[in-house]
Design an enzyme around this catalytic site. Sequence first.
Site, PDB file in Angstrom:
ATOM      1  N   LYS A  95       0.776  -1.170   0.004  1.00  0.00           N
ATOM      2  CA  LYS A  95       0.050  -0.058  -0.173  1.00  0.00           C
ATOM      3  C   LYS A  95       1.008   1.132  -0.004  1.00  0.00           C
ATOM      4  O   LYS A  95       0.529   2.148  -0.643  1.00  0.00           O
ATOM      5  CB  LYS A  95      -0.988   0.001   1.110  1.00  0.00           C
ATOM      6  N   GLN A 151      -4.332  -1.417   9.762  1.00  0.00           N
ATOM      7  CA  GLN A 151      -4.415  -2.913   9.098  1.00  0.00           C
ATOM      8  C   GLN A 151      -4.929  -4.017  10.060  1.00  0.00           C
ATOM      9  O   GLN A 151      -4.695  -3.961  11.185  1.00  0.00           O
ATOM     10  CB  GLN A 151      -2.960  -3.341   8.755  1.00  0.00           C
ATOM     11  N   ASP A 172     -11.085   2.847   4.288  1.00  0.00           N
ATOM     12  CA  ASP A 172     -11.524   1.158   4.116  1.00  0.00           C
ATOM     13  C   ASP A 172     -13.107   1.031   4.155  1.00  0.00           C
ATOM     14  O   ASP A 172     -13.531  -0.077   3.935  1.00  0.00           O
ATOM     15  CB  ASP A 172     -10.952   0.557   5.500  1.00  0.00           C
TER      16      ASP A 172
END
Length: 298
Positions: free
Chosen positions: A54, A98, A121
């Site tokens: 990422k 994460q 997200d």
Amino acid sequence: MTTPHIIDGKSVAAAVIEECRAETAALLAQGIQPGLAVVLVGSDPASQVYVGSKARTCLDLGFHSLKIELPAETNQEQLLQVVRDLNADPAIHGILVQSPPPPHIDEEAVIRAIDPRKDVDGFHPENVAKLVLEDPTGFVPCTPAGCMKLLEVCGIPTAGAEAVVIGRSMIVGKPMALLLVSKVSNATVTIAHSRSKDLPGICRRADILIAAVGRPEMVKADWIKPGAVVIDVGINRVPDASRKSGFRLTGDVAFTEVAPHCAAITPVPGGVGPMTIAMLMKNTLQAARQLSAASIAP
Ligand code: NAD
């Protein structure tokens, strides 16, 4: 039996990244540098790989990229403080923590602490509500958004199609089902899960089958309606002594036996996986656009 179209997620993701590159250049020209912060707690090897790629993609696009790696002993309050600081940082438009965090962390509370305008997200309840309401200002979770993009780019019609989603997680299964049933896609959707009865029979109804379970090669050839489109979201590490790493990646679908029965199918790796990061970049650009517009609004 047919020769299936193998859906190339790498090339679709590369095209999405190129769209993002053009949009980033346009924002930079207006003095706006999109910024993404990725927070990793602990040293889970798969998470480290995801966080690394990422950050690399952000840098490649010219984003401001912040990678915050915290020790596994980080407590809830310390993590919440990191999130609050990022919420207040004007150089950061997107924040993601994460998953999965270490077990002593209350992940739900961390998600709720993220400013929903920076929740790229799409896991914050406000964004979940916007997905249900089909409000385009919300953030759609990256993996199901990537699956929808694959269907769209491959010209697979969803209107009136029977779609079956195996898995009901908040990360993949539920948002996937919502996207398929939306007024844009118009599929007829069944969500199957660990308590569903006769899973093979349910799957045999599917024109579009989405597998998001986390069980290697669970979906077999005799679960497939001839000519179905199969999207395999699963990423499973299976021990393999012949590999240097000691494992190989496999999906939730028994690809070799299933593929000949499909019109189209995604491989693992190289199918849905690359799409997730590409859609994260798209979401970060959306956040940068929306936050900048809000900051200059009268
Ligand atoms: P999860 O564990 O949160 O959810 C799994 C779901 O599968 C649950 O809803 C459960 O009810 C269902 N399930 C479990 N066993 C079942 C069974 N025997 N029959 C029917 N349903 C069953 O997992 P998740 O986060 O949704 O991820 C699913 C898979 O997708 C995993 O392999 C994960 O690694 C992968 N994944 C891939 C990406 C990507 O970028 N490609 C992103 C997220 C997750």
